[in-house]
Motif scaffolding. Structure first.
Motif, short mmCIF file in Angstrom:
data_model
loop_
_atom_site.label_atom_id
_atom_site.label_comp_id
_atom_site.label_asym_id
_atom_site.label_seq_id
_atom_site.Cartn_x
_atom_site.Cartn_y
_atom_site.Cartn_z
N CYS A 198 3.93 1.61 -1.22
CA CYS A 198 4.56 1.74 -2.53
C CYS A 198 3.55 2.21 -3.56
O CYS A 198 3.88 2.99 -4.45
CB CYS A 198 5.16 0.41 -2.97
N LEU A 199 2.32 1.72 -3.45
CA LEU A 199 1.28 2.12 -4.38
C LEU A 199 0.95 3.59 -4.21
O LEU A 199 0.76 4.31 -5.19
CB LEU A 199 0.03 1.26 -4.14
N THR A 200 0.94 4.08 -3.01
CA THR A 200 0.69 5.49 -2.74
C THR A 200 1.81 6.34 -3.32
O THR A 200 1.57 7.38 -3.94
CB THR A 200 0.56 5.73 -1.23
N LYS A 201 3.05 5.89 -3.11
CA LYS A 201 4.19 6.62 -3.68
C LYS A 201 4.09 6.67 -5.20
O LYS A 201 4.38 7.69 -5.82
CB LYS A 201 5.50 5.92 -3.30
N PHE A 202 3.69 5.56 -5.77
CA PHE A 202 3.56 5.47 -7.23
C PHE A 202 2.56 6.50 -7.74
O PHE A 202 2.83 7.25 -8.68
CB PHE A 202 3.15 4.05 -7.63
N TRP A 203 1.39 6.55 -7.11
CA TRP A 203 0.36 7.48 -7.56
C TRP A 203 0.75 8.94 -7.31
O TRP A 203 0.43 9.83 -8.10
CB TRP A 203 -0.99 7.16 -6.92
N LEU A 204 1.47 9.19 -6.23
CA LEU A 204 1.96 10.54 -5.99
C LEU A 204 2.97 10.95 -7.06
O LEU A 204 2.98 12.09 -7.52
CB LEU A 204 2.60 10.64 -4.60
N THR A 205 3.81 10.01 -7.46
CA THR A 205 4.78 10.29 -8.52
C THR A 205 4.08 10.56 -9.84
O THR A 205 4.43 11.50 -10.56
CB THR A 205 5.76 9.09 -8.67
N ILE A 206 3.07 9.77 -10.15
CA ILE A 206 2.29 9.98 -11.38
C ILE A 206 1.60 11.34 -11.35
O ILE A 206 1.62 12.09 -12.33
CB ILE A 206 1.24 8.85 -11.57
N ALA A 207 1.00 11.70 -10.22
CA ALA A 207 0.32 12.98 -10.10
C ALA A 207 1.30 14.14 -10.25
O ALA A 207 1.01 15.14 -10.93
CB ALA A 207 -0.39 13.06 -8.74
N LYS A 229 0.83 -1.20 0.00
CA LYS A 229 0.00 0.00 0.00
C LYS A 229 0.87 1.26 0.00
O LYS A 229 0.60 2.22 -0.71
CB LYS A 229 -0.94 0.00 1.20
#
Length: 81
Positions: free
Chosen positions: A6-15, A4
């Motif tokens: 890592c997934l949050t970091k991923f979406w923050l990076t995408i945003a 969870k």
């Protein structure tokens, strides 16, 4: 829990990447609009100059034609002895 995070970091990076891309695109559009406005201004000025030159030439030709017509009218109406 680690997944969870890592997934949050991923979406923050995408945003963040999307926001950066949006800012860049907005800046590029602004530059393009400025360039188009400059080009339009230059074209308008060039057209105005050419119109002014054409008007001046037409006025010169009209003046010459008027003088010639006046001379011909004067010759035609001259009394002959």
């Amino acid at each position: 829990m680690k997944t969870k995070f890592c997934l949050t970091k991923f979406w923050l990076t995408i945003a963040a990447a999307l926001l950066a891309l949006t800012a860049f695109s907005y800046g590029q559009v602004g530059t393009d609009v400025k360039d188009a406005a400059k080009d339009t201004g230059k074209a308008t000025k060039k057209a105005a100059v050419k119109t002014g030159e054409a008007t001046e030439k037409a006025a010169d030709k009209t003046g010459d034609a008027t003088a010639t017509a006046a001379k011909k009218t004067g010759h035609a109406t001259r009394k002959r002895p």
